[in-house]
Design a protein around this motif. Structure first.
Motif, PDB file in Angstrom:
ATOM      1  N   HIS A  26       1.025  -1.194   0.049  1.00  0.00           N
ATOM      2  CA  HIS A  26       0.050  -0.054  -0.094  1.00  0.00           C
ATOM      3  C   HIS A  26       0.839   1.368   0.119  1.00  0.00           C
ATOM      4  O   HIS A  26       2.027   1.249  -0.628  1.00  0.00           O
ATOM      5  CB  HIS A  26      -0.934  -0.025   1.202  1.00  0.00           C
ATOM      6  CG  HIS A  26      -1.764  -1.330   1.216  1.00  0.00           C
ATOM      7  ND1 HIS A  26      -2.942  -1.563   0.463  1.00  0.00           N
ATOM      8  CD2 HIS A  26      -1.394  -2.472   2.065  1.00  0.00           C
ATOM      9  CE1 HIS A  26      -3.368  -2.811   0.412  1.00  0.00           C
ATOM     10  NE2 HIS A  26      -2.291  -3.506   1.629  1.00  0.00           N
TER      11      HIS A  26
ATOM     12  N   GLU B 214      -2.324   0.093   8.121  1.00  0.00           N
ATOM     13  CA  GLU B 214      -1.310  -1.157   7.545  1.00  0.00           C
ATOM     14  C   GLU B 214      -0.227  -0.344   6.633  1.00  0.00           C
ATOM     15  O   GLU B 214       0.855  -0.805   6.949  1.00  0.00           O
ATOM     16  CB  GLU B 214      -2.170  -1.858   6.307  1.00  0.00           C
ATOM     17  CG  GLU B 214      -1.005  -2.925   5.807  1.00  0.00           C
ATOM     18  CD  GLU B 214      -2.035  -3.763   4.812  1.00  0.00           C
ATOM     19  OE1 GLU B 214      -3.044  -3.464   4.532  1.00  0.00           O
ATOM     20  OE2 GLU B 214      -1.317  -4.631   4.115  1.00  0.00           O
TER      21      GLU B 214
ATOM     22  N   ALA C 287      -0.232  -6.144   6.469  1.00  0.00           N
ATOM     23  CA  ALA C 287      -1.057  -6.884   7.503  1.00  0.00           C
ATOM     24  C   ALA C 287      -2.424  -6.903   7.257  1.00  0.00           C
ATOM     25  O   ALA C 287      -3.001  -6.272   6.253  1.00  0.00           O
ATOM     26  CB  ALA C 287      -0.807  -5.721   8.628  1.00  0.00           C
TER      27      ALA C 287
HETATM   28 ZN    ZN Z   1      -2.146  -5.397   2.457  1.00  0.00          ZN
END
Ligand code: ZN
Length: 361
Positions: free
Chosen positions: A189, A204, A258
């Protein structure tokens, strides 16, 4: 909140529910192997591995004082009652129904308890802990069996390692031939895409970027060249990440993420590592999974799996995608918000990578 919980209906309070791996539904001996209630108010338990525990608290009624109990699968052979002292009236081991074991701790009338803050914490696959009363009460320890005994092939409990300063076993990283390997680390991300948002707003993108930077530092110290697909909050869509990685001629690609569960279920925790195909990817995934589990005692092993995620499917080198825990899970989120744990995870990932490089690189 207090109003909510003072309602009589909520006096019967389920404190915690752990859903681990499956439990065979056959009638078997009690999963409770040993227990001790310490002078500091902490109850420690040893159970069979991957046991499903349920803990409850009930306020005093006409018959009994305040009671805390835990149900274990498997039937107790000899129900018994043990006299308490200090804040504890008595401890009972019973079978509430066939095939079950119940450990009941009944408190004396004047004991001050705060059950809303109680947490039954899994320390390992077979060890548990919960703090029940304040150490200001004088209490002589009561218990049966050895709670610290290791079972089967379970390795030493990493939790015990952390408490001993200067003895950080997980910090020992293997050496590899210097200036030979290149590794791409992909912090999942970034930019306008924060990834999973967990309990308390933990993001995350932040967690995995911090961990990726530590992994990079650790690998660089071992003479490995490391390329991060992003260094900050930049947008780098998936195809550019892959073509970027493919241009580097790197030996391996590791994407760090995560997890979040659908419906943000707090009872879902655990770690998993994906590879796309090939024995190299699988070996790399296995090594990383092994070490991240070691630094996450109590969190379920969701396994090493094949997965067709874009970043690992389209990279030309062996590639894995590691999920370091559920930001929506009670156990994992509490850990991942701690810098010390993020560091442990980074060491674990670096260790898995270095082991892979020394074997298959
Ligand atoms: Zn992810």
């Amino acid at each position: 909140m207090s109003k909510f919980f003072s309602n009589k209906l909520f006096r019967y309070l389920s404190i915690f529910l752990f859903l681990n791996s499956f439990i065979p539904q056959v009638r078997s001996s009690s999963a409770l192997a040993a227990w001790v209630l310490n002078t500091n108010g902490i109850l420690e338990l040893r159970t069979k591995s991957n046991t499903n525990l349920k803990a409850y608290f009930q306020k005093a009624n006409q018959e009994y004082g305040d009671r805390f109990w835990i149900d274990f699968p498997g039937e107790l052979i000899n129900p018994r009652t043990i006299k308490g002292n200090g804040p504890i009236k008595e401890i009972r081991l019973g079978k509430p129904n066939e095939g079950k074991t119940r450990l009941v701790i009944e408190f004396n009338e004047e004991t001050y308890l705060t059950p809303l803050t109680w947490k039954l914490v899994g320390l390992d696959q077979n060890r548990w802990r919960i703090k029940l009363f304040n150490p200001k009460y004088s209490f002589k320890k009561i218990g049966e069996g050895k709670v610290n005994q290791r079972i089967g092939n379970i390795e030493k409990n990493p939790e015990a390692t952390y408490s001993k300063k200067n003895d950080y076993g997980f910090l020992e990283l293997p050496n590899v031939e210097r200036n030979k390997f290149t590794v791409v680390i992909d912090p999942g991300h970034g930019g306008t895409d924060p990834g999973a948002i967990g309990i308390g707003g933990i993001r995350e993108t932040d967690v995995v970027l911090e961990i990726s930077k530590i992994v990079k530092k650790l690998l660089v110290e071992k003479g490995v060249e490391v390329i991060l697909t992003r260094k900050g909050e930049v947008n780098l869509d998936l195809p550019p990440r892959v073509s970027f990685a493919n241009k580097t001629d790197a030996d391996i690609f590791v994407s760090i993420h995560a997890n979040a569960s659908r419906g943000k279920r707090r009872d879902i925790n655990g770690l998993e590592t994906f590879y796309f195909k090939g024995w190299r990817g699988r070996l790399l995934a296995k090594r990383i999974q092994k070490h991240i589990l070691r630094v996450s005692p109590g969190s379920p092993d969701r396994g090493v799996k094949q997965g067709g995620f874009f970043v690992i499917k389209n990279t030309k080198m062996p590639a894995v995608l590691v999920e370091i825990g559920f930001l929506t899970g009670r156990l994992d989120a509490r850990r991942l918000e701690k810098a010390a744990h993020r560091k442990r995870i980074a060491y674990a990932i670096a260790k898995g990578i270095l082991e892979y490089l020394s074997k298959a690189g």
